[in-house]
Scaffold this active site. Structure first.
Site, mmCIF file in Angstrom:
data_model
loop_
_atom_site.group_PDB
_atom_site.id
_atom_site.type_symbol
_atom_site.label_atom_id
_atom_site.label_comp_id
_atom_site.label_asym_id
_atom_site.label_seq_id
_atom_site.Cartn_x
_atom_site.Cartn_y
_atom_site.Cartn_z
ATOM 1 N N HIS A 18 1.020 -1.095 0.078
ATOM 2 C CA HIS A 18 -0.155 0.066 0.229
ATOM 3 C C HIS A 18 1.030 1.055 -0.156
ATOM 4 O O HIS A 18 0.457 2.476 -0.721
ATOM 5 C CB HIS A 18 -0.906 0.149 1.286
ATOM 6 C CG HIS A 18 -2.008 -1.184 1.317
ATOM 7 N ND1 HIS A 18 -2.044 -1.800 2.304
ATOM 8 C CD2 HIS A 18 -2.925 -1.296 0.417
ATOM 9 C CE1 HIS A 18 -3.283 -2.691 2.040
ATOM 10 N NE2 HIS A 18 -3.764 -2.360 0.952
ATOM 11 N N LYS A 42 -16.414 -7.468 3.882
ATOM 12 C CA LYS A 42 -15.099 -7.987 5.086
ATOM 13 C C LYS A 42 -15.348 -7.640 6.307
ATOM 14 O O LYS A 42 -15.999 -6.741 6.808
ATOM 15 C CB LYS A 42 -13.799 -7.101 4.428
ATOM 16 C CG LYS A 42 -13.174 -7.519 3.082
ATOM 17 C CD LYS A 42 -12.062 -6.519 2.793
ATOM 18 C CE LYS A 42 -11.399 -6.940 1.702
ATOM 19 N NZ LYS A 42 -10.325 -6.326 1.238
ATOM 20 N N ARG A 91 -2.053 -5.702 -8.763
ATOM 21 C CA ARG A 91 -1.037 -6.814 -8.604
ATOM 22 C C ARG A 91 -1.149 -7.845 -9.609
ATOM 23 O O ARG A 91 0.062 -8.195 -10.218
ATOM 24 C CB ARG A 91 -1.036 -7.313 -6.952
ATOM 25 C CG ARG A 91 -0.671 -6.127 -6.295
ATOM 26 C CD ARG A 91 -1.068 -6.591 -4.867
ATOM 27 N NE ARG A 91 -2.500 -6.733 -4.717
ATOM 28 C CZ ARG A 91 -3.207 -7.394 -3.832
ATOM 29 N NH1 ARG A 91 -2.708 -8.115 -2.962
ATOM 30 N NH2 ARG A 91 -4.609 -7.327 -3.940
ATOM 31 N N SER A 129 -3.264 -8.330 2.480
ATOM 32 C CA SER A 129 -3.581 -8.015 3.931
ATOM 33 C C SER A 129 -3.815 -9.337 4.473
ATOM 34 O O SER A 129 -3.407 -9.949 5.495
ATOM 35 C CB SER A 129 -4.558 -6.934 4.018
ATOM 36 O OG SER A 129 -4.149 -5.887 3.689
HETATM 37 N N1 COA Z 1 -0.048 -4.261 -2.190
HETATM 38 C C1 COA Z 1 -0.264 -5.217 -1.272
HETATM 39 N N2 COA Z 1 -1.725 -5.508 -1.210
HETATM 40 C C2 COA Z 1 -2.610 -4.678 -1.871
HETATM 41 C C3 COA Z 1 -2.370 -3.653 -2.564
HETATM 42 C C4 COA Z 1 -0.792 -3.386 -2.699
HETATM 43 N N3 COA Z 1 -0.432 -2.251 -3.527
HETATM 44 N N4 COA Z 1 -3.371 -3.128 -2.994
HETATM 45 C C5 COA Z 1 -4.203 -3.816 -2.552
HETATM 46 N N5 COA Z 1 -3.995 -4.853 -2.036
HETATM 47 C C6 COA Z 1 -4.836 -5.928 -1.207
HETATM 48 C C7 COA Z 1 -5.207 -5.442 -0.099
HETATM 49 O O1 COA Z 1 -4.657 -5.701 1.145
HETATM 50 C C8 COA Z 1 -6.563 -6.276 0.249
HETATM 51 O O2 COA Z 1 -6.200 -7.589 0.656
HETATM 52 P P1 COA Z 1 -7.282 -8.421 1.419
HETATM 53 O O3 COA Z 1 -8.337 -8.770 0.520
HETATM 54 O O4 COA Z 1 -6.599 -9.680 1.656
HETATM 55 O O5 COA Z 1 -7.581 -7.632 2.428
HETATM 56 C C9 COA Z 1 -6.891 -6.352 -1.275
HETATM 57 O O6 COA Z 1 -5.923 -6.261 -1.703
HETATM 58 C C10 COA Z 1 -7.893 -5.691 -1.738
HETATM 59 O O7 COA Z 1 -8.267 -4.584 -0.672
HETATM 60 P P2 COA Z 1 -8.309 -2.958 -0.554
HETATM 61 O O8 COA Z 1 -7.524 -2.373 -1.687
HETATM 62 O O9 COA Z 1 -8.122 -2.939 0.843
HETATM 63 O O10 COA Z 1 -9.662 -2.752 -1.188
HETATM 64 P P3 COA Z 1 -11.065 -3.292 -0.854
HETATM 65 O O11 COA Z 1 -11.629 -3.927 -1.799
HETATM 66 O O12 COA Z 1 -11.305 -3.856 0.433
HETATM 67 O O13 COA Z 1 -11.934 -2.001 -0.751
HETATM 68 C C11 COA Z 1 -13.535 -0.338 -1.328
HETATM 69 C C12 COA Z 1 -13.094 -1.704 -1.527
HETATM 70 C C13 COA Z 1 -13.219 -0.053 0.206
HETATM 71 C C14 COA Z 1 -12.630 0.766 -2.003
HETATM 72 C C15 COA Z 1 -14.969 -0.316 -1.823
HETATM 73 O O14 COA Z 1 -15.518 -1.335 -1.087
HETATM 74 C C16 COA Z 1 -15.517 1.086 -1.628
HETATM 75 O O15 COA Z 1 -15.442 1.951 -2.449
HETATM 76 N N6 COA Z 1 -16.438 1.135 -0.664
HETATM 77 C C17 COA Z 1 -17.123 2.380 -0.522
HETATM 78 C C18 COA Z 1 -18.736 2.164 -0.826
HETATM 79 C C19 COA Z 1 -18.685 2.294 -2.209
HETATM 80 O O16 COA Z 1 -18.632 3.375 -2.847
HETATM 81 N N7 COA Z 1 -19.144 1.191 -3.006
HETATM 82 C C20 COA Z 1 -19.395 1.383 -4.536
HETATM 83 C C21 COA Z 1 -18.248 1.018 -5.309
HETATM 84 S S1 COA Z 1 -18.251 0.226 -6.549
#
Ligand code: COA
Length: 162
Positions: A18, A42, A91, A129
């Site tokens: 991140h 989640k 990724r 994560s």
């Molecule tokens: N390096 C390492 N890991 C990475 C990474 C990086 N550069 N980029 C992403 N990841 C991993 C994260 O650790 C996470 O791992 P996990 O699934 O094992 O926990 C995964 O990739 C993706 O998670 P994250 O980047 O935290 O995103 P998310 O999918 O949990 O988040 C939101 C999604 C929160 C952005 C989305 O649900 C959102 O926008 N919510 C708000 C409500 C909304 O507007 N919804 C409509 C949108 S369509």
């Protein structure tokens, strides 16, 4: 001119991958707001307060980065914060479908906000994560993959669960 970007995620917990994306985004935007959002799919290990604390501690010496959290729609939050872009790290190909779906939904909700995909550094391509939490849970050494504060908190969290 687009100056402010939102980097949203669950950050449960923040990893070096991140941080790599935040650093890359700062070469394009004047300011990056790292925003902890609710992903309804989640169930986080760390509370919102713990995740905010770990993120703030990790980016405290990086200029032009703010840490925040929000409820509700990402595009509405972006608008409220005068941001014109959403940054997401990519990724693996397997992530692309989910990311594309989110980006297109966000564009449908607000055409003025663009999604930027940045490629994660090769070193972090295999991290997430979840995989880090799983390794830490069974005593694996994840020190090189997470900021120091996260390493400490993971150890404490799993010690308290035993
Ligand atoms: N390096 C390492 N890991 C990475 C990474 C990086 N550069 N980029 C992403 N990841 C991993 C994260 O650790 C996470 O791992 P996990 O699934 O094992 O926990 C995964 O990739 C993706 O998670 P994250 O980047 O935290 O995103 P998310 O999918 O949990 O988040 C939101 C999604 C929160 C952005 C989305 O649900 C959102 O926008 N919510 C708000 C409500 C909304 O507007 N919804 C409509 C949108 S369509």
């Amino acid at each position: 001119m687009c100056k402010i970007a939102i980097y949203p995620g669950t950050f449960d917990p923040v990893t070096n991958g991140h941080i790599d994306i935040i650093q890359r985004a700062l070469t394009i935007f004047d300011k990056v707001i790292v925003a902890i959002a609710v992903n309804p799919g989640k169930e986080p290990l760390f509370t919102l307060e713990e995740r905010l604390m770990m993120l703030r501690e990790t980016v405290k010496d990086i200029p032009n980065v703010e840490v925040d959290n929000f409820d509700g729609l990402l595009v509405e939050y972006a608008k409220k914060r005068d941001a014109c872009a959403i940054v997401r790290g990519l990724r693996a190909v397997s992530e692309f479908e989910y990311e594309l779906q989110m980006a297109l939904m966000n564009r449908k909700l607000d055409r003025e906000i663009q999604t930027f995909f940045l490629m994660t550094g090769l070193r972090w391509i295999f991290t997430s994560s979840s995989i880090i939490k799983e390794a830490a849970q069974f005593g694996g050494d994840v020190e090189e993959m997470v900021p120091e504060i996260v390493n400490q908190k993971l150890k404490a969290k799993f010690a308290e669960k035993i």
